[in-house]
Design an enzyme around this catalytic site. Structure first.
Site, PDB file in Angstrom:
ATOM      1  N   HIS A  21      35.319  46.305  36.634  1.00  0.00           N
ATOM      2  CA  HIS A  21      34.402  46.117  37.830  1.00  0.00           C
ATOM      3  C   HIS A  21      33.235  45.196  37.263  1.00  0.00           C
ATOM      4  O   HIS A  21      32.536  45.868  36.392  1.00  0.00           O
ATOM      5  CB  HIS A  21      34.217  47.720  38.113  1.00  0.00           C
ATOM      6  N   ASN A  23      36.240  34.480  33.658  1.00  0.00           N
ATOM      7  CA  ASN A  23      37.658  33.568  33.737  1.00  0.00           C
ATOM      8  C   ASN A  23      37.351  32.526  32.475  1.00  0.00           C
ATOM      9  O   ASN A  23      36.338  32.588  31.933  1.00  0.00           O
ATOM     10  CB  ASN A  23      37.518  32.810  35.145  1.00  0.00           C
ATOM     11  N   HIS A  37      45.582  38.554  39.360  1.00  0.00           N
ATOM     12  CA  HIS A  37      45.525  38.850  38.012  1.00  0.00           C
ATOM     13  C   HIS A  37      46.641  39.759  37.385  1.00  0.00           C
ATOM     14  O   HIS A  37      46.349  40.785  36.774  1.00  0.00           O
ATOM     15  CB  HIS A  37      44.096  39.216  37.366  1.00  0.00           C
TER      16      HIS A  37
HETATM   17 FE1  HDE Z   1      38.369  38.967  40.849  1.00  0.00          FE
HETATM   18  N1  HDE Z   1      39.634  40.778  41.484  1.00  0.00           N
HETATM   19  N2  HDE Z   1      37.796  38.625  42.394  1.00  0.00           N
HETATM   20  N3  HDE Z   1      37.362  37.368  40.123  1.00  0.00           N
HETATM   21  N4  HDE Z   1      38.906  39.176  38.941  1.00  0.00           N
HETATM   22  C1  HDE Z   1      40.486  41.291  40.735  1.00  0.00           C
HETATM   23  O1  HDE Z   1      40.299  43.717  40.538  1.00  0.00           O
HETATM   24  C2  HDE Z   1      37.899  39.624  43.593  1.00  0.00           C
HETATM   25  C3  HDE Z   1      36.633  36.699  40.918  1.00  0.00           C
HETATM   26  C4  HDE Z   1      38.722  38.774  37.793  1.00  0.00           C
HETATM   27  O2  HDE Z   1      42.213  41.906  33.637  1.00  0.00           O
HETATM   28  C5  HDE Z   1      40.668  42.556  41.420  1.00  0.00           C
HETATM   29  O3  HDE Z   1      41.234  45.249  39.281  1.00  0.00           O
HETATM   30  C6  HDE Z   1      37.092  39.109  44.732  1.00  0.00           C
HETATM   31  C7  HDE Z   1      35.851  35.613  40.042  1.00  0.00           C
HETATM   32  C8  HDE Z   1      39.556  39.061  36.745  1.00  0.00           C
HETATM   33  O4  HDE Z   1      42.149  43.710  35.221  1.00  0.00           O
HETATM   34  C9  HDE Z   1      40.114  42.420  42.606  1.00  0.00           C
HETATM   35  C10 HDE Z   1      36.636  38.056  44.232  1.00  0.00           C
HETATM   36  C11 HDE Z   1      36.028  35.897  38.752  1.00  0.00           C
HETATM   37  C12 HDE Z   1      40.208  40.221  37.100  1.00  0.00           C
HETATM   38  C13 HDE Z   1      39.363  41.168  42.665  1.00  0.00           C
HETATM   39  C14 HDE Z   1      36.937  37.670  43.088  1.00  0.00           C
HETATM   40  C15 HDE Z   1      37.215  37.140  39.106  1.00  0.00           C
HETATM   41  C16 HDE Z   1      39.980  40.120  38.621  1.00  0.00           C
HETATM   42  C17 HDE Z   1      42.483  42.713  41.284  1.00  0.00           C
HETATM   43  C18 HDE Z   1      35.599  37.067  45.208  1.00  0.00           C
HETATM   44  C19 HDE Z   1      35.860  35.312  37.783  1.00  0.00           C
HETATM   45  C20 HDE Z   1      41.247  40.752  36.270  1.00  0.00           C
HETATM   46  C21 HDE Z   1      42.828  43.883  40.393  1.00  0.00           C
HETATM   47  C22 HDE Z   1      34.477  37.575  45.652  1.00  0.00           C
HETATM   48  C23 HDE Z   1      34.376  35.341  37.287  1.00  0.00           C
HETATM   49  C24 HDE Z   1      40.901  41.982  35.771  1.00  0.00           C
HETATM   50  C25 HDE Z   1      41.117  44.328  40.039  1.00  0.00           C
HETATM   51  C26 HDE Z   1      41.806  42.912  34.918  1.00  0.00           C
HETATM   52  C27 HDE Z   1      40.716  40.872  39.460  1.00  0.00           C
HETATM   53  C28 HDE Z   1      38.547  40.803  43.423  1.00  0.00           C
HETATM   54  C29 HDE Z   1      36.498  36.471  42.366  1.00  0.00           C
HETATM   55  C30 HDE Z   1      37.774  37.513  37.691  1.00  0.00           C
HETATM   56  C31 HDE Z   1      40.986  42.526  43.862  1.00  0.00           C
HETATM   57  C32 HDE Z   1      37.077  39.795  46.092  1.00  0.00           C
HETATM   58  C33 HDE Z   1      34.967  34.604  40.658  1.00  0.00           C
HETATM   59  C34 HDE Z   1      39.294  38.466  35.255  1.00  0.00           C
HETATM   60  O5  HDE Z   1      39.489  43.336  42.805  1.00  0.00           O
END
Ligand code: HDE
Length: 737
Positions: free
Chosen positions: A354, A163, A90
């Site tokens: 978060h 999402n 993202h």
């Molecule tokens: Fe994320 N995801 N994600 N994700 N995610 C990040 O956090 C992660 C997942 C989503 O505009 C990171 O600050 C793991 C699902 C959005 O700043 C990180 C897993 C969904 C955003 C991270 C998922 C999301 C992130 C990268 C699997 C939809 C952007 C930077 C367990 C429900 C937020 C950050 C923004 C961002 C980890 C799966 C949505 C690395 C480990 C499912 C919208 O922490």
């Protein structure tokens, strides 16, 4: 809208000192007062006024630069350290401020304070993003979009980090690094940028059928939104909401855009990526600056605790949605984005979402994907934002006070006073006190857990195809064709034939016609038999029988909410309309049509062979918004060609104007022309493809309107634009453009 007085503007340009977090209230207010008095002058970071920002201090006019020049040292050092790591996923995003209001009290569902009182406006900050691309990549990549909302509630921050698709690729967080490694550019040559159309992604997917449902979504037009303002949002996981009586319900969150859900064509997306990679960012920014505030309704699907096992899918499985036919979405509030950020880095870049930021009345479930996310989001900010104090960055601060015994660390801003930073204490009078339930203290839902400690996946998670098929079956014919085309494109970019074949096997499990369509494009046979198991995402000693997918039908075979064909199509608010004109344009019809479109809420631009202005048939100077050089049909939703003898003669002879129209036709957009502008339409390739009776009075179902009467034309044009795209057109007629 934002005030842009000269003073505000100046202070915005120079960096608003008030954004600094207060430490000691008294010294802080003195400091800010001083800053306000002097902020017209340039200073060093130490506040010393700078006299010369053009020349380094040197030993002689032509001599070497001197190390003692603290002004140049400070400036270069700061510049050298301006970048922070981009988000691991993202990375590319855009954000806006806004407000959320609940429609009516939701006390029966939850005790969350911001969902009780319809008169309360809760501030929000929302960041939209693509997933795979880098910070500088195109907005129009085929990808899921992030839809992350921070609610600054009176009980602390609640982040709904979702999402634009309601399901995800994987069922367990432990697979997330693998998924992202597979989709990101390949590590040896860093190719391709912001694209899943390459071997490593499809290699991984072809070995892991739990992705089948999400693959349908990312291969659909949902992955190519027309704008951030026209996307749905989903919390994806099942959450819990808990009311005052401690009764818990399972909840799925939805955001429904008031403008409907719309997409662009894949060919259009690829052209936009070159012509304006900031297309979505610009759209969001401009809409808010123009007062066209984007709006979404917050919806919830509520499942009582007692119905946890009622469905043919597991509520804890993030590759499943709850069909709206089974549990309708209840709309409980509205979010309006009404203010652009002042500073991209300070807000959009430094915001830290978060999934673990929740408030009393909301809680987690045991979805294994959700549980892993609870770890990852803080962990990632520690490196990205440089330490444990990122909650003090202005955009991340709650609107209510923070009181605890956390202290110190890199970049700590708060100046905590006194000796006491532990609890229990008597020297500090026991402060800060823990809050009892009555005082709003957070308590976790006391779910009973009685189990063995195992690394296992529940057998209720192995139905991988029923909802992939439900999604495919729910699409209109053009939407289905787009999915076949998308898969043919993506797998066509894959070099390894075995990967393409494995994918055909998976597609065949979802839908035979889908697999057959892709097989034709790839000129491959769908493998009949294979010794390879369909699912190769298994533990070393896993029971292969258990890990193989179960292929059954969903209890709901088709769901209206999953197709975009049935979305909101009753208005043209904020649609972008191009008027093609040249010197000699008929000012009467141009004015009449333009005014009617603007009155209906559209944004209209005049495109001409040159910049600045054209001269109408009545010798009026008409301002031009863009020329054929700086505009492109892909930036607009519809095109209109007004009459005017000289104007139409010029346009008919201008290849750029004809290309504009052909391309708009190819991308299925509404096209209107005055009957006297037929000369231009006749030059297009598509005019040859239209029925023989195509003449001045014909109004095609396909969204082409030719009329002698501008009132009649406008009425029909507006209803055609509201349809957004005439996708069926491309099934019948393909044009080169
Ligand atoms: Fe994320 N995801 N994600 N994700 N995610 C990040 O956090 C992660 C997942 C989503 O505009 C990171 O600050 C793991 C699902 C959005 O700043 C990180 C897993 C969904 C955003 C991270 C998922 C999301 C992130 C990268 C699997 C939809 C952007 C930077 C367990 C429900 C937020 C950050 C923004 C961002 C980890 C799966 C949505 C690395 C480990 C499912 C919208 O922490």
């Amino acid at each position: 809208m934002k005030k842009t007085t000269a003073k505000n503007k100046a202070s915005r340009q120079q960096g608003d000192a008030k954004a600094i977090i207060p430490g000691n209230a008294k010294t802080e207010s003195l400091r800010m007062q001083k800053e306000d008095e002097t902020n017209e002058f340039m200073t060093t970071d130490q506040g010393v006024k700078i006299n010369d920002d053009q020349n380094t201090l040197k030993a002689g006019e032509r001599g070497p630069s001197l190390l003692e020049d603290f002004i140049v040292r400070e400036k270069l050092t700061h510049f050298d350290h301006e970048r922070i790591p981009e988000r691991i996923v993202h990375a590319r995003g855009s954000a806006a401020h806004g407000v959320f209001k609940v429609y009516k009290n939701q006390a029966a569902l939850t005790k969350a304070g911001f969902l009780q009182d319809p008169s309360i406006e809760t501030p929000v900050f929302v960041r939209f993003s693509t997933v795979a691309g880098s910070r500088g990549s195109s907005d129009l990549a085929r990808d899921a979009r992030g839809f992350a909302v921070k609610f600054y509630t009176q009980e602390g921050n609640f982040d709904l980090v979702g999402n634009n698709m309601p399901v995800f690729f994987i069922q367990d967080a432990i697979k997330f690094p693998d998924l992202i490694h597979a989709v990101k550019p390949e590590p040896d040559n860093e190719i391709p940028q912001a694209a899943s159309a390459h071997d490593t992604f499809w290699d991984f997917i072809s070995l892991m059928p739990e992705s089948a449902h999400m693959i349908m979504w990312v291969m659909s037009d949902r992955a190519l939104p027309r704008s951030y303002r026209m996307m749905e949002g989903f919390g994806v996981h099942t959450f819990r909401m808990i009311n005052e009586k401690e009764i818990s319900s399972f909840v799925k969150f939805h955001w429904k855009p008031l403008l409907g859900v719309h997409s662009v064509a894949w060919d259009e997306a690829q052209t936009i990526s070159g012509k304006d990679p900031d297309f979505h960012r610009r759209d969001l920014w401009n809409a808010i600056e123009n007062g066209n505030f984007p709006e979404w309704e917050l919806g919830v699907q509520i499942v009582p605790e007692t119905d946890e096992h009622k469905y043919d899918f597991d509520l804890l499985d993030p590759t499943k949605l709850i069909p709206e036919e089974l549990v309708p979405v209840q709309l409980i509030g509205k979010m309006t984005l009404n203010r652009n950020p002042d500073n991209f880095f300070a807000e959009t870049e430094q915001v830290a979402f978060h999934i673990g930021n929740i408030v009393p009345g909301i809680d987690f479930t045991n979805d294994p994907l959700l549980q892993g996310r609870l770890f990852s989001y803080t962990d990632t900010q520690l490196i990205r934002l440089g330490g444990p104090n990122f909650h003090e960055i202005p955009i991340n601060r709650p609107v209510i006070g923070v009181h605890n015994n956390q202290r110190d660390g890199h970049m700590r801003q708060t100046i905590n006073t006194g000796k006491v930073s532990y609890s229990p204490n008597s020297l500090g009078g026991g402060c800060p006190f823990q809050a009892g339930k009555k005082e709003g203290g957070f308590t976790s839902y006391p779910e009973r857990v009685d189990a063995y400690k195992v690394r296992e996946r529940s057998s209720s998670f192995f139905d991988h195809f029923s909802q992939a098929r439900l999604f495919f079956n729910s699409q209109s014919e053009p939407e289905k064709a787009h999915i076949v085309d998308a898969l043919s494109f993506e797998l066509g970019k894959v070099q390894t034939i075995a990967i393409r074949e494995r994918m055909l096997r998976i597609l065949n499990e979802i839908d035979k016609a889908l697999a057959a369509g892709v097989a034709v494009a790839l000129r491959l046979h769908i493998p009949k038999e294979s010794s390879e198991p369909l699912n190769q995402s298994m533990p070393a000693d896993g029971d292969p029988a258990k890990y193989q997918p179960i292929n059954r039908d969903s209890s709901v075979l088709s769901s209206g909410a999953l197709s975009m064909a049935k979305t909101v199509k009753d208005n043209i608010r904020t649609r972008q309309i191009a008027i093609l004109a040249a010197d000699g344009v008929n000012e009467k019809t141009l004015k009449a049509v333009k005014e009617a479109l603007v009155a209906a809420g559209a944004v209209v631009e005049i495109i001409a062979p040159c910049q600045n202005y054209i001269i109408s048939d009545g010798d009026l100077e008409i301002p031009v918004d863009k020329s054929f050089l700086t505009a492109s049909s892909v930036f607009y939703d519809a095109v209109y060609v007004p009459s005017g003898v000289n104007s139409t003669a010029t346009l008919a002879a201008d290849p750029d104007a004809i290309h504009f129209l052909n391309e708009a036709f190819k991308h299925c957009k509404a096209i209107a022309a005055d009957a006297d502008a037929m000369q231009v339409i006749k030059e297009t390739y598509f005019s040859k493809k239209l029925p023989d009776d195509f003449n001045k009075s014909t109004v095609l179902e396909e969204g082409i309107i030719i009329s002698t009467d501008s009132a009649d034309l406008t009425k029909k044009f507006i209803s055609a634009i509201a349809q957004h795209r005439f996708w069926h057109r491309e099934l019948q007629r393909k044009v080169p453009a």
